[in-house]
Motif scaffolding. Structure first.
Motif, mmCIF file in Angstrom:
data_model
loop_
_atom_site.group_PDB
_atom_site.id
_atom_site.type_symbol
_atom_site.label_atom_id
_atom_site.label_comp_id
_atom_site.label_asym_id
_atom_site.label_seq_id
_atom_site.Cartn_x
_atom_site.Cartn_y
_atom_site.Cartn_z
ATOM 1 N N GLU A 209 5.035 -0.654 -8.482
ATOM 2 C CA GLU A 209 5.876 -1.790 -8.079
ATOM 3 C C GLU A 209 7.229 -1.334 -7.546
ATOM 4 N N GLY A 210 7.646 -0.128 -7.905
ATOM 5 C CA GLY A 210 8.946 0.375 -7.464
ATOM 6 C C GLY A 210 8.906 1.196 -6.198
ATOM 7 N N LEU A 211 7.731 1.348 -5.586
ATOM 8 C CA LEU A 211 7.622 2.124 -4.350
ATOM 9 C C LEU A 211 8.248 1.372 -3.179
ATOM 10 N N PRO A 212 8.596 2.065 -2.098
ATOM 11 C CA PRO A 212 9.149 1.386 -0.918
ATOM 12 C C PRO A 212 8.206 0.302 -0.402
ATOM 13 N N GLU A 213 8.786 -0.752 0.131
ATOM 14 C CA GLU A 213 7.999 -1.922 0.533
ATOM 15 C C GLU A 213 6.913 -1.572 1.542
ATOM 16 N N ASP A 214 7.220 -0.741 2.531
ATOM 17 C CA ASP A 214 6.228 -0.432 3.559
ATOM 18 C C ASP A 214 5.061 0.374 2.983
ATOM 19 N N LEU A 215 5.335 1.236 2.010
ATOM 20 C CA LEU A 215 4.261 1.968 1.350
ATOM 21 C C LEU A 215 3.406 1.015 0.513
ATOM 22 N N ARG A 216 4.048 0.060 -0.153
ATOM 23 C CA ARG A 216 3.290 -0.943 -0.910
ATOM 24 C C ARG A 216 2.424 -1.782 0.030
ATOM 25 N N ASP A 217 2.970 -2.110 1.204
ATOM 26 C CA ASP A 217 2.190 -2.857 2.194
ATOM 27 C C ASP A 217 0.984 -2.049 2.658
ATOM 28 N N PHE A 218 1.205 -0.753 2.879
ATOM 29 C CA PHE A 218 0.120 0.147 3.294
ATOM 30 C C PHE A 218 -0.997 0.130 2.252
ATOM 31 N N ILE A 219 -0.624 0.240 0.993
ATOM 32 C CA ILE A 219 -1.609 0.260 -0.093
ATOM 33 C C ILE A 219 -2.326 -1.088 -0.197
ATOM 34 N N SER A 220 -1.574 -2.168 -0.092
ATOM 35 C CA SER A 220 -2.157 -3.501 -0.194
ATOM 36 C C SER A 220 -3.161 -3.761 0.921
#
Length: 252
Positions: A209-220
């Motif tokens: 949850e604390g990762l950068p937003e764009d990396l979280r978007d990539f994973i999602s």
């Protein structure tokens, strides 16, 4: 204990004793003798499912975790539709030391190919995946392949029997994230490693949850497309530098 010793009996004994059994595979799905990319395969069965009858173990008692680098690589021959022929491939390979573990040959680097990932997850019966090397592509723009154009012009989202002449079709958006800046003074590598490890520990402690937003978007987007759950993302080369999903860690 002797020539009469049977592996499967010992494995069952370990299970009855409540011991944990960890099975590690090698090489990768693309090289499997049956399901790899024709005709560039090894003569070995490399899919996760082959491990269980070989060791006399039941699949139902295990969880299969696929290890999927953020970007694909391949040594030697073999078709890779998303091969990066630009600066991304060259810099990524150089920074990560992408060389064959046995042969020492340089690995070719490609942009993410989620079609191949989805197929690999299906045929390995993965419960989760873990993504290494998110740090190696920070500050680089990532194109993502989510379909293929066949030699006859047809566009498909499934991996064809042959990848010869196949072109990647990419998503409309790209991804780019920043994790942390390294120290400017590189004259003392041991100090650089220590400082980077400290910087990365902040992400590790805060889970995905604390990762950068764009990396979280990539994973999602990856998980939606590949129909899987990413349980962890590696943001450094050392032990303890994998950021896990908190729900996953709570479950185990």
């Amino acid at each position: 204990k002797g020539f009469s010793e049977r592996l499967e009996h010992r494995m069952q004994e370990y299970l009855r004793n409540g011991d944990n059994i960890f099975i590690e595979g090698a090489q990768g799905t693309g090289l499997d003798v049956d399901m790899g990319t024709i005709p560039d395969q090894t003569p070995s069965h490399l899919l996760a499912g082959h491990a269980f009858p070989g060791l006399g173990l039941p699949r139902r008692l295990f969880e299969i975790v696929g290890v999927e680098k953020v970007y694909p690589t391949r040594v030697g021959q073999g078709e890779m539709p998303t091969i990066a022929k630009d600066k991304f491939g060259e810099e990524t390979a150089g920074n990560a030391g992408e060389f064959g573990a046995t042969s020492g040959r340089p690995r070719r680097v490609g942009y993410p190919d989620w079609n191949f990932v989805r197929r690999s997850i299906i045929i390995n019966d993965c419960d989760y995946v873990v993504m290494p090397r998110a740090d190696n592509v920070q500050d680089r723009e990532l194109k993502v392949c989510n379909a293929y154009e066949l030699p006859n012009g047809e566009v498909v989202s499934e991996v064809p029997l042959s990848l010869t002449g196949v072109k990647p079709v990419c998503m409309n958006r790209t991804f780019k994230w920043h994790l942390c800046n390294g120290p400017q003074d590189l004259s003392k590598p041991e100090e650089v490693d220590a400082q980077l490890k400290e910087l990365r520990s902040g992400y590790v402690n805060n889970f995905m949850e604390g990762l950068p937003e764009d990396l979280r978007d990539f994973i999602s987007e990856h998980d939606r497309f590949a129909e899987t759950i990413t349980a962890g993302v590696s943001i450094g080369p050392g032990r303890g530098e994998t950021v896990y999903d908190k729900a996953f860690t709570d479950a185990i």
